[in-house]
Design an enzyme around this catalytic site. Structure first.
Site, PDB file in Angstrom:
ATOM      1  N   ASP A 207      -2.442   3.579   9.531  1.00 35.05           N
ATOM      2  CA  ASP A 207      -2.811   4.253   8.281  1.00 35.05           C
ATOM      3  C   ASP A 207      -1.916   3.672   7.191  1.00 35.05           C
ATOM      4  OD1 ASP A 207      -3.928   6.213   6.475  1.00 35.05           O
ATOM      5  OD2 ASP A 207      -2.130   7.448   6.740  1.00 35.05           O
ATOM      6  N   SER A 208      -2.256   4.001   5.949  1.00 28.90           N
ATOM      7  CA  SER A 208      -1.403   3.581   4.838  1.00 28.90           C
ATOM      8  C   SER A 208      -0.038   4.280   4.897  1.00 28.90           C
ATOM      9  CB  SER A 208      -2.093   3.913   3.516  1.00 28.90           C
ATOM     10  OG  SER A 208      -2.367   5.303   3.464  1.00 28.90           O
TER      11      SER A 208
ATOM     12  N   CYS B 197      -7.407   5.664   8.926  1.00 28.83           N
ATOM     13  CA  CYS B 197      -7.370   5.775   7.465  1.00 28.83           C
ATOM     14  C   CYS B 197      -8.808   5.608   6.982  1.00 28.83           C
ATOM     15  CB  CYS B 197      -6.487   4.659   6.907  1.00 28.83           C
ATOM     16  SG  CYS B 197      -6.491   4.550   5.105  1.00 28.83           S
ATOM     17  N   ASN B 198      -9.297   6.598   6.271  1.00 26.52           N
ATOM     18  CA  ASN B 198     -10.686   6.525   5.804  1.00 26.52           C
ATOM     19  C   ASN B 198     -10.877   5.403   4.789  1.00 26.52           C
ATOM     20  OD1 ASN B 198     -12.240   9.265   6.699  1.00 26.52           O
ATOM     21  ND2 ASN B 198     -10.058   9.607   6.477  1.00 26.52           N
ATOM     22  N   THR B 199      -9.878   5.227   3.926  1.00 24.53           N
ATOM     23  CA  THR B 199      -9.998   4.214   2.879  1.00 24.53           C
ATOM     24  C   THR B 199     -10.076   2.825   3.517  1.00 24.53           C
ATOM     25  OG1 THR B 199      -8.539   5.656   1.600  1.00 24.53           O
ATOM     26  CG2 THR B 199      -9.014   3.499   0.672  1.00 24.53           C
TER      27      THR B 199
ATOM     28  N   GLU C 134       2.219  13.393   1.241  1.00 24.20           N
ATOM     29  CA  GLU C 134       3.339  12.468   1.475  1.00 24.20           C
ATOM     30  C   GLU C 134       4.664  13.047   0.956  1.00 24.20           C
ATOM     31  OE1 GLU C 134       3.805   9.211   2.802  1.00 24.20           O
ATOM     32  OE2 GLU C 134       1.785   9.158   3.650  1.00 24.20           O
TER      33      GLU C 134
ATOM     34  N   CYS D 240     -10.012  12.148   4.400  1.00 29.86           N
ATOM     35  CA  CYS D 240      -8.774  11.385   4.296  1.00 29.86           C
ATOM     36  C   CYS D 240      -7.838  11.979   5.331  1.00 29.86           C
ATOM     37  CB  CYS D 240      -8.176  11.524   2.897  1.00 29.86           C
ATOM     38  SG  CYS D 240      -6.511  10.837   2.738  1.00 29.86           S
ATOM     39  N   THR D 241      -7.175  11.115   6.076  1.00 27.49           N
ATOM     40  CA  THR D 241      -6.381  11.618   7.205  1.00 27.49           C
ATOM     41  C   THR D 241      -5.124  12.360   6.766  1.00 27.49           C
ATOM     42  OG1 THR D 241      -5.378   9.424   7.420  1.00 27.49           O
ATOM     43  CG2 THR D 241      -7.267   9.902   8.820  1.00 27.49           C
ATOM     44  N   HIS D 242      -4.805  12.309   5.474  1.00 30.64           N
ATOM     45  CA  HIS D 242      -3.684  13.117   4.973  1.00 30.64           C
ATOM     46  C   HIS D 242      -4.071  14.583   4.752  1.00 30.64           C
ATOM     47  CE1 HIS D 242      -1.854   9.230   4.000  1.00 30.64           C
ATOM     48  NE2 HIS D 242      -0.723   9.860   3.736  1.00 30.64           N
TER      49      HIS D 242
HETATM   50  N1  DGL Z   1      -4.882   8.429   4.671  1.00 33.97           N
HETATM   51  C1  DGL Z   1      -5.720   7.557   3.954  1.00 33.97           C
HETATM   52  C2  DGL Z   1      -7.178   7.889   4.151  1.00 33.97           C
HETATM   53  O1  DGL Z   1      -7.536   8.441   5.168  1.00 33.97           O
HETATM   54  C3  DGL Z   1      -5.451   7.139   2.567  1.00 33.97           C
HETATM   55  C4  DGL Z   1      -4.366   7.638   1.731  1.00 33.97           C
HETATM   56  C5  DGL Z   1      -4.023   6.622   0.664  1.00 33.97           C
HETATM   57  O2  DGL Z   1      -3.303   5.682   1.031  1.00 33.97           O
HETATM   58  O3  DGL Z   1      -4.505   6.726  -0.469  1.00 33.97           O
HETATM   59  O4  DGL Z   1      -7.994   7.574   3.340  1.00 33.97           O
END
Ligand code: DGL
Length: 292
Positions: free
Chosen positions: A10-11, A73-75, A153, A208-210
């Site tokens: 992930d990011s 990470c979805n992005t 974060e 988004c995984t966050h």
């Molecule tokens: N966790 C990431 C996602 O699932 C992206 C968060 C980010 O880096 O903007 O999209």
């Protein structure tokens, strides 16, 4: 090969919500988790940049001899999967968008589904397309909620700041559901709330995984009636099915520390914030600093 670890990236620390589900679904497996914390957020960057970063992260993980790659990470999944699949051969590569769309379609009765995600994921339209592929009559609205990434974060999961940002993003999508939930408490007759309900999504996808870290603030902003889904559990199931199909499941019993953590910036910060996401302590000494 069966004994090799599964690579997850992930990011930042958001993908740890997926790792948690993977570790629960696949207790015998070993994992290498990479958080590209030096370059977070991905969600505000152009598709070209995200695809390049995602490919570098995938290449770095493949040097650890992984038998399967999970883009948690979805992005990165929405723009990076084709490039990663083109460059990394011989291992299954699983993103989180298809499993998230599957969870949404299974949860929604009305087919009216809201997706919240990063700017990049919403702009790319991958969720909208994946849901419509599974359920052609679905109505999908997608809303970027990029600040949620920063909140997660920062470790600001709960409290007045999280609540007011959640309200800011979500009330426009779910105002009618909130009105109808509160009018049900006041009056026996559902009245006009019935027609307003029809306009409101019945399911919210945390794309988004966050975002699962902000579930309490999100729930407070949308009221009790909307289903909230994310891709963690369905991704873990997809990974298990893939490993079984390809005869890649690890047979030996688990060992005490089956997860190796890599981060591209401060290992201390990764450990501190990541511990909340994984719901178990991560010590800075367990995290290796890597350069992509
Ligand atoms: N966790 C990431 C996602 O699932 C992206 C968060 C980010 O880096 O903007 O999209």
């Amino acid at each position: 090969v069966r004994q090799a670890p599964i690579g997850v990236f992930d990011s930042g620390v958001g993908g740890l919500t997926v790792l948690k589900a993977l570790a629960a679904e696949l207790p015998n497996e070993h994992f290498v988790y990479l958080g590209d914390t030096a370059r977070l957020p991905y969600g505000t960057k152009s598709p070209e940049t995200v695809a390049r970063y995602a490919l570098q992260a995938a290449e770095a993980l493949s040097e650890y001899g992984v038998k399967c790659l999970v883009i948690a990470c979805n992005t990165a999944s929405s723009v990076g999967l084709p490039a990663i699949r083109a460059h990394i051969c011989g291992v299954p590569i699983i993103g989180v968008i298809e499993p998230g769309a599957e969870a949404a379609c299974a949860a929604s009765k009305s087919g009216h589904i809201a997706v919240i995600a990063t700017e990049g994921t919403v702009r790319g339209g991958a969720y909208q397309e994946a849901i419509l592929r599974l359920r052609s009559g679905a109505r999908v609205i997608a809303q970027p909620t990029q600040l949620f990434v920063a909140l997660a974060e920062e470790g600001l999961h709960q409290g007045p700041i999280a609540d007011s940002i959640a309200q800011h993003y979500l009330e426009p999508l779910f105002g009618a559901a909130l009105d109808s939930a509160s009018s049900r408490g006041l009056s026996a007759s559902p009245g006009p709330a019935v027609s307003r309900d029809a306009l409101t999504p019945d399911t919210l996808v945390l794309g988004c995984t966050h975002f699962p870290m902000l579930a309490a603030a999100i729930r407070a902003a949308i009221g009790p009636d909307i289903k909230i889904v994310d891709s963690a559990a369905t991704t873990a199931k997809a990974v298990r099915e893939t490993l079984e199909r390809e005869s890649l499941t690890r047979l030996a019993p688990p060992v005490p520390s089956p997860i190796r953590f890599l981060a591209t910036d401060s290992v201390e910060r990764f450990a501190r914030i990541g511990s909340h996401f994984l719901e178990r302590p991560i010590h800075a000494e367990e995290v290796e600093l890597v350069d992509l």
